[in-house]
Design an enzyme around this catalytic site. Structure first.
Site, PDB file in Angstrom:
ATOM      1  N   GLY A   1      -7.775   5.983   0.269  1.00  0.00           N
ATOM      2  CA  GLY A   1      -8.569   5.522   0.741  1.00  0.00           C
ATOM      3  C   GLY A   1     -10.003   4.909   0.780  1.00  0.00           C
ATOM      4  O   GLY A   1     -11.282   3.951   2.418  1.00  0.00           O
ATOM      5  N   SER A   2      -9.952   3.920  -0.017  1.00  0.00           N
ATOM      6  CA  SER A   2     -10.692   3.503  -0.161  1.00  0.00           C
ATOM      7  C   SER A   2     -11.189   2.122   0.865  1.00  0.00           C
ATOM      8  O   SER A   2     -12.032   1.573   0.836  1.00  0.00           O
ATOM      9  CB  SER A   2     -11.641   3.486  -1.687  1.00  0.00           C
ATOM     10  OG  SER A   2     -10.234   2.682  -1.949  1.00  0.00           O
ATOM     11  N   ASN A   3      -9.801   1.258   0.922  1.00  0.00           N
ATOM     12  CA  ASN A   3      -9.676   0.477   1.857  1.00  0.00           C
ATOM     13  C   ASN A   3      -9.529   0.626   3.433  1.00  0.00           C
ATOM     14  O   ASN A   3     -10.615  -0.235   3.539  1.00  0.00           O
ATOM     15  CB  ASN A   3      -8.133  -0.171   1.168  1.00  0.00           C
ATOM     16  CG  ASN A   3      -8.455  -0.767  -0.109  1.00  0.00           C
ATOM     17  OD1 ASN A   3      -9.024  -2.301  -0.402  1.00  0.00           O
ATOM     18  ND2 ASN A   3      -8.215  -0.541  -1.217  1.00  0.00           N
TER      19      ASN A   3
ATOM     20  N   MET B   1       3.266   2.117   0.099  1.00  0.00           N
ATOM     21  CA  MET B   1       4.335   2.863  -1.186  1.00  0.00           C
ATOM     22  C   MET B   1       5.577   1.833   0.121  1.00  0.00           C
ATOM     23  O   MET B   1       6.507   2.324  -1.481  1.00  0.00           O
ATOM     24  CB  MET B   1       4.046   3.734  -2.243  1.00  0.00           C
ATOM     25  CG  MET B   1       2.476   3.746  -2.650  1.00  0.00           C
ATOM     26  SD  MET B   1       2.135   1.921  -3.225  1.00  0.00           S
ATOM     27  CE  MET B   1       0.480   1.881  -3.641  1.00  0.00           C
ATOM     28  N   ARG B   2       5.617   2.212   0.855  1.00  0.00           N
ATOM     29  CA  ARG B   2       7.429   2.352   0.973  1.00  0.00           C
ATOM     30  C   ARG B   2       7.938   1.128   1.839  1.00  0.00           C
ATOM     31  O   ARG B   2       6.723  -0.011   2.294  1.00  0.00           O
ATOM     32  CB  ARG B   2       6.942   2.970   2.706  1.00  0.00           C
ATOM     33  CG  ARG B   2       6.172   4.621   2.582  1.00  0.00           C
ATOM     34  CD  ARG B   2       7.067   5.273   1.860  1.00  0.00           C
ATOM     35  NE  ARG B   2       8.409   6.052   2.049  1.00  0.00           N
ATOM     36  CZ  ARG B   2       8.946   6.071   0.972  1.00  0.00           C
ATOM     37  NH1 ARG B   2       8.673   6.323  -0.036  1.00  0.00           N
ATOM     38  NH2 ARG B   2      10.483   6.631   1.620  1.00  0.00           N
ATOM     39  N   LEU B   3       8.998   0.065   1.536  1.00  0.00           N
ATOM     40  CA  LEU B   3       9.383  -0.546   1.540  1.00  0.00           C
ATOM     41  C   LEU B   3       9.995  -1.018   2.823  1.00  0.00           C
ATOM     42  O   LEU B   3       9.985   0.614   3.607  1.00  0.00           O
ATOM     43  CB  LEU B   3      10.634  -0.785   1.194  1.00  0.00           C
ATOM     44  CG  LEU B   3      10.758  -0.732  -0.557  1.00  0.00           C
ATOM     45  CD1 LEU B   3      12.170  -0.703  -0.820  1.00  0.00           C
ATOM     46  CD2 LEU B   3      10.116  -2.152  -0.923  1.00  0.00           C
TER      47      LEU B   3
ATOM     48  N   ASN C   1      -0.540  -7.147   4.068  1.00  0.00           N
ATOM     49  CA  ASN C   1      -1.057  -6.116   2.456  1.00  0.00           C
ATOM     50  C   ASN C   1      -2.144  -6.274   1.520  1.00  0.00           C
ATOM     51  O   ASN C   1      -2.309  -7.482   1.438  1.00  0.00           O
ATOM     52  CB  ASN C   1       0.525  -5.918   1.494  1.00  0.00           C
ATOM     53  CG  ASN C   1       0.884  -4.924   0.789  1.00  0.00           C
ATOM     54  OD1 ASN C   1       0.093  -3.769   1.209  1.00  0.00           O
ATOM     55  ND2 ASN C   1       1.367  -5.179  -0.366  1.00  0.00           N
TER      56      ASN C   1
ATOM     57  N   HIS D   1      -2.592  -5.746  -1.974  1.00  0.00           N
ATOM     58  CA  HIS D   1      -1.842  -5.542  -3.544  1.00  0.00           C
ATOM     59  C   HIS D   1      -2.123  -5.659  -5.026  1.00  0.00           C
ATOM     60  O   HIS D   1      -3.500  -6.915  -5.301  1.00  0.00           O
ATOM     61  CB  HIS D   1      -0.396  -6.636  -4.013  1.00  0.00           C
ATOM     62  CG  HIS D   1       0.160  -5.876  -5.371  1.00  0.00           C
ATOM     63  ND1 HIS D   1       1.048  -5.047  -5.315  1.00  0.00           N
ATOM     64  CD2 HIS D   1       0.112  -6.493  -5.817  1.00  0.00           C
ATOM     65  CE1 HIS D   1       1.414  -4.964  -6.334  1.00  0.00           C
ATOM     66  NE2 HIS D   1       1.108  -5.787  -6.967  1.00  0.00           N
TER      67      HIS D   1
END
Ligand code: GAR
Length: 203
Positions: free
Chosen positions: A17-19, A95-97, A110, A112
Protein backbone atom coordinates in the site's frame (compact mmCIF):
# COMPACT_ATOMS: atom_id res chain seq x y z
CA UNK A 1 -8.37 28.82 -13.10
CA UNK A 2 -11.79 28.12 -11.55
CA UNK A 3 -11.68 25.54 -8.76
CA UNK A 4 -12.89 22.14 -9.88
CA UNK A 5 -14.54 19.40 -7.83
CA UNK A 6 -12.13 16.83 -6.45
CA UNK A 7 -11.63 13.73 -8.56
CA UNK A 8 -13.30 10.68 -7.00
CA UNK A 9 -10.90 7.76 -6.98
CA UNK A 10 -11.50 4.07 -6.49
CA UNK A 11 -8.25 2.24 -5.73
CA UNK A 12 -7.63 -1.45 -6.44
CA UNK A 13 -4.61 -2.73 -4.54
CA UNK A 14 -3.34 -5.83 -2.83
CA UNK A 15 0.23 -5.05 -1.86
CA UNK A 16 1.68 -3.22 1.08
CA UNK A 17 0.00 0.00 0.00
CA UNK A 18 2.87 2.46 -0.40
CA UNK A 19 1.30 3.90 -3.56
CA UNK A 20 -2.04 4.16 -1.80
CA UNK A 21 -0.30 6.10 0.98
CA UNK A 22 1.48 8.34 -1.54
CA UNK A 23 -1.86 9.25 -3.13
CA UNK A 24 -3.45 9.90 0.28
CA UNK A 25 -0.46 12.02 1.34
CA UNK A 26 -0.60 14.08 -1.87
CA UNK A 27 -4.28 14.76 -1.26
CA UNK A 28 -3.63 15.82 2.33
CA UNK A 29 -0.80 18.11 1.26
CA UNK A 30 -2.99 19.78 -1.37
CA UNK A 31 -0.92 18.57 -4.34
CA UNK A 32 -3.76 16.39 -5.62
CA UNK A 33 -7.38 17.56 -5.83
CA UNK A 34 -8.98 14.18 -5.28
CA UNK A 35 -10.73 11.97 -2.75
CA UNK A 36 -10.17 8.26 -2.29
CA UNK A 37 -13.74 7.01 -2.16
CA UNK A 38 -12.93 3.35 -1.63
CA UNK A 39 -10.14 0.78 -1.54
CA UNK A 40 -10.85 -2.66 -2.97
CA UNK A 41 -8.34 -5.38 -2.11
CA UNK A 42 -8.39 -9.06 -2.99
CA UNK A 43 -6.00 -10.56 -0.48
CA UNK A 44 -7.23 -10.66 3.14
CA UNK A 45 -3.63 -10.22 4.39
CA UNK A 46 -2.73 -7.25 2.17
CA UNK A 47 -0.91 -4.53 4.08
CA UNK A 48 -2.82 -1.90 2.15
CA UNK A 49 -5.87 -2.53 4.34
CA UNK A 50 -3.96 -0.96 7.24
CA UNK A 51 -3.24 2.08 5.07
CA UNK A 52 -6.96 2.43 4.40
CA UNK A 53 -7.59 2.44 8.17
CA UNK A 54 -4.82 4.97 8.74
CA UNK A 55 -6.23 7.29 6.09
CA UNK A 56 -9.87 6.66 7.04
CA UNK A 57 -10.85 5.25 3.66
CA UNK A 58 -13.57 2.57 3.37
CA UNK A 59 -11.97 -0.74 2.42
CA UNK A 60 -13.79 -3.65 0.80
CA UNK A 61 -12.30 -7.12 0.51
CA UNK A 62 -13.28 -8.94 -2.69
CA UNK A 63 -11.34 -12.18 -2.54
CA UNK A 64 -11.00 -13.47 -6.10
CA UNK A 65 -11.11 -17.05 -4.78
CA UNK A 66 -14.75 -16.51 -3.83
CA UNK A 67 -15.77 -15.80 -7.44
CA UNK A 68 -16.30 -18.38 -10.18
CA UNK A 69 -14.58 -16.30 -12.87
CA UNK A 70 -13.01 -12.93 -13.65
CA UNK A 71 -16.20 -11.41 -15.00
CA UNK A 72 -18.09 -12.10 -11.76
CA UNK A 73 -15.28 -10.58 -9.72
CA UNK A 74 -15.35 -7.52 -11.98
CA UNK A 75 -19.14 -7.24 -11.61
CA UNK A 76 -18.65 -7.10 -7.85
CA UNK A 77 -15.86 -4.54 -8.26
CA UNK A 78 -18.06 -2.34 -10.45
CA UNK A 79 -20.86 -2.55 -7.88
CA UNK A 80 -18.59 -1.41 -5.05
CA UNK A 81 -17.03 1.38 -7.15
CA UNK A 82 -20.46 2.68 -8.18
CA UNK A 83 -21.82 2.46 -4.64
CA UNK A 84 -18.92 4.62 -3.41
CA UNK A 85 -19.12 7.17 -6.22
CA UNK A 86 -15.75 6.43 -7.83
CA UNK A 87 -15.06 8.12 -11.19
CA UNK A 88 -11.53 7.01 -12.01
CA UNK A 89 -10.08 3.65 -11.04
CA UNK A 90 -6.43 3.33 -10.04
CA UNK A 91 -4.66 0.00 -9.92
CA UNK A 92 -1.88 0.47 -7.39
CA UNK A 93 -0.46 -2.99 -6.93
CA UNK A 94 -3.44 -4.97 -8.28
CA UNK A 95 -2.25 -8.22 -9.81
CA UNK A 96 -5.47 -9.47 -11.44
CA UNK A 97 -6.36 -9.37 -15.13
CA UNK A 98 -9.43 -7.30 -15.90
CA UNK A 99 -12.40 -7.94 -18.17
CA UNK A 100 -14.63 -5.74 -20.31
CA UNK A 101 -17.12 -5.78 -17.42
CA UNK A 102 -14.90 -3.28 -15.58
CA UNK A 103 -13.46 -1.47 -18.60
CA UNK A 104 -16.91 -0.71 -20.07
CA UNK A 105 -17.90 1.13 -16.89
CA UNK A 106 -14.70 2.89 -15.80
CA UNK A 107 -11.52 4.41 -17.07
CA UNK A 108 -8.77 2.49 -15.31
CA UNK A 109 -5.11 3.39 -14.91
CA UNK A 110 -2.25 1.24 -13.65
CA UNK A 111 1.23 1.76 -12.28
CA UNK A 112 3.82 -0.76 -13.43
CA UNK A 113 7.45 -1.04 -12.26
CA UNK A 114 9.22 -0.92 -15.62
CA UNK A 115 9.52 1.32 -18.65
CA UNK A 116 6.82 -0.29 -20.77
CA UNK A 117 6.72 -1.88 -23.26
CA UNK A 118 9.77 -3.55 -21.68
CA UNK A 119 9.25 -6.12 -18.93
CA UNK A 120 5.50 -6.57 -18.87
CA UNK A 121 3.72 -8.80 -16.37
CA UNK A 122 4.91 -10.15 -13.06
CA UNK A 123 8.46 -9.80 -11.70
CA UNK A 124 9.22 -6.75 -13.82
CA UNK A 125 12.11 -5.68 -11.60
CA UNK A 126 13.72 -9.13 -11.68
CA UNK A 127 13.24 -9.23 -15.46
CA UNK A 128 15.08 -5.91 -15.83
CA UNK A 129 17.95 -7.06 -13.61
CA UNK A 130 18.22 -10.40 -15.43
CA UNK A 131 18.29 -8.67 -18.79
CA UNK A 132 21.06 -6.34 -17.64
CA UNK A 133 19.48 -3.02 -18.62
CA UNK A 134 21.15 0.10 -17.24
CA UNK A 135 17.95 2.11 -17.05
CA UNK A 136 14.52 0.97 -15.99
CA UNK A 137 11.75 2.81 -14.16
CA UNK A 138 7.98 2.98 -13.85
CA UNK A 139 5.04 3.63 -16.12
CA UNK A 140 1.52 4.91 -15.56
CA UNK A 141 -0.77 3.72 -18.34
CA UNK A 142 -4.39 3.21 -19.26
CA UNK A 143 -5.57 -0.33 -18.69
CA UNK A 144 -6.86 -2.38 -21.56
CA UNK A 145 -7.52 -6.10 -21.88
CA UNK A 146 -4.00 -7.03 -22.95
CA UNK A 147 -1.62 -6.98 -19.98
CA UNK A 148 0.42 -3.77 -19.49
CA UNK A 149 -0.42 -2.55 -22.99
CA UNK A 150 -2.65 0.51 -22.76
CA UNK A 151 -1.74 4.08 -23.74
CA UNK A 152 1.26 5.32 -21.77
CA UNK A 153 0.44 8.41 -19.72
CA UNK A 154 3.79 9.06 -18.02
CA UNK A 155 7.10 7.40 -17.25
CA UNK A 156 9.98 7.98 -14.88
CA UNK A 157 13.43 6.52 -15.52
CA UNK A 158 15.50 4.95 -12.75
CA UNK A 159 19.15 3.95 -13.18
CA UNK A 160 20.23 0.42 -12.38
CA UNK A 161 23.31 0.61 -10.15
CA UNK A 162 26.14 -1.91 -9.84
CA UNK A 163 25.25 -4.50 -7.22
CA UNK A 164 21.53 -3.72 -7.30
CA UNK A 165 19.22 -6.41 -5.95
CA UNK A 166 15.48 -6.63 -6.63
CA UNK A 167 14.98 -5.05 -3.21
CA UNK A 168 17.35 -2.09 -3.70
CA UNK A 169 16.22 -1.36 -7.25
CA UNK A 170 12.58 -1.90 -6.28
CA UNK A 171 12.89 0.63 -3.47
CA UNK A 172 14.19 3.32 -5.87
CA UNK A 173 11.50 2.50 -8.43
CA UNK A 174 8.87 2.84 -5.73
CA UNK A 175 10.20 6.29 -4.80
CA UNK A 176 9.69 7.26 -8.45
CA UNK A 177 6.20 5.73 -8.45
CA UNK A 178 5.18 7.71 -5.38
CA UNK A 179 5.96 10.92 -7.24
CA UNK A 180 4.70 9.96 -10.67
CA UNK A 181 1.30 8.46 -9.86
CA UNK A 182 -0.09 11.42 -7.87
CA UNK A 183 1.22 13.81 -10.56
CA UNK A 184 -0.65 11.90 -13.26
CA UNK A 185 -3.79 11.85 -11.13
CA UNK A 186 -3.57 15.60 -10.69
CA UNK A 187 -3.53 15.96 -14.49
CA UNK A 188 -6.74 13.92 -14.55
CA UNK A 189 -8.22 16.03 -11.76
CA UNK A 190 -7.59 19.14 -13.83
CA UNK A 191 -8.72 17.55 -17.09
CA UNK A 192 -5.27 18.15 -18.53
CA UNK A 193 -4.95 14.99 -20.62
CA UNK A 194 -5.97 14.61 -24.22
CA UNK A 195 -5.89 10.92 -24.97
CA UNK A 196 -5.93 9.85 -28.60
CA UNK A 197 -5.45 6.40 -30.12
CA UNK A 198 -1.92 5.72 -28.82
CA UNK A 199 -0.92 9.09 -27.42
CA UNK A 200 -1.55 10.95 -24.19
CA UNK A 201 -0.81 14.65 -24.41
CA UNK A 202 -0.59 17.02 -21.44
CA UNK A 203 -2.34 20.36 -21.88
C1 GAR B 1 4.07 -1.27 -7.14
O1 GAR B 1 5.45 -1.14 -7.14
C2 GAR B 1 3.54 -1.45 -8.53
O2 GAR B 1 4.38 -0.92 -9.50
C3 GAR B 1 3.46 -2.95 -8.65
O3 GAR B 1 3.04 -3.37 -7.38
C4 GAR B 1 3.65 -2.55 -6.42
C5 GAR B 1 2.68 -2.29 -5.28
O4 GAR B 1 3.34 -1.69 -4.23
N1 GAR B 1 2.52 -3.32 -9.66
C6 GAR B 1 2.77 -4.28 -10.57
O5 GAR B 1 3.77 -4.96 -10.57
C7 GAR B 1 1.67 -4.46 -11.60
N2 GAR B 1 2.09 -5.29 -12.64
P1 GAR B 1 2.58 -0.95 -3.07
O6 GAR B 1 1.56 -1.95 -2.54
O7 GAR B 1 3.62 -0.63 -2.06
O8 GAR B 1 1.92 0.28 -3.64
Amino acid sequence: MAPTAPLNLGILASGKGSNFAAIAQSIRQGRLQAQIRVLIYNNPQAGVRHQAQTWDVPAVLLDHRQFPDRASLDRAIVGVLQAHGAELVVMAGWMRLVTVVLLEQFQVINIHPSLLPSFKGAQAIEQALNYGVKITGCTVHLVELAVDSGVILAQQAVSVLPGDTPASLGARIQCAEHQLLPEVLQHFARGQFVITDRQAIFN
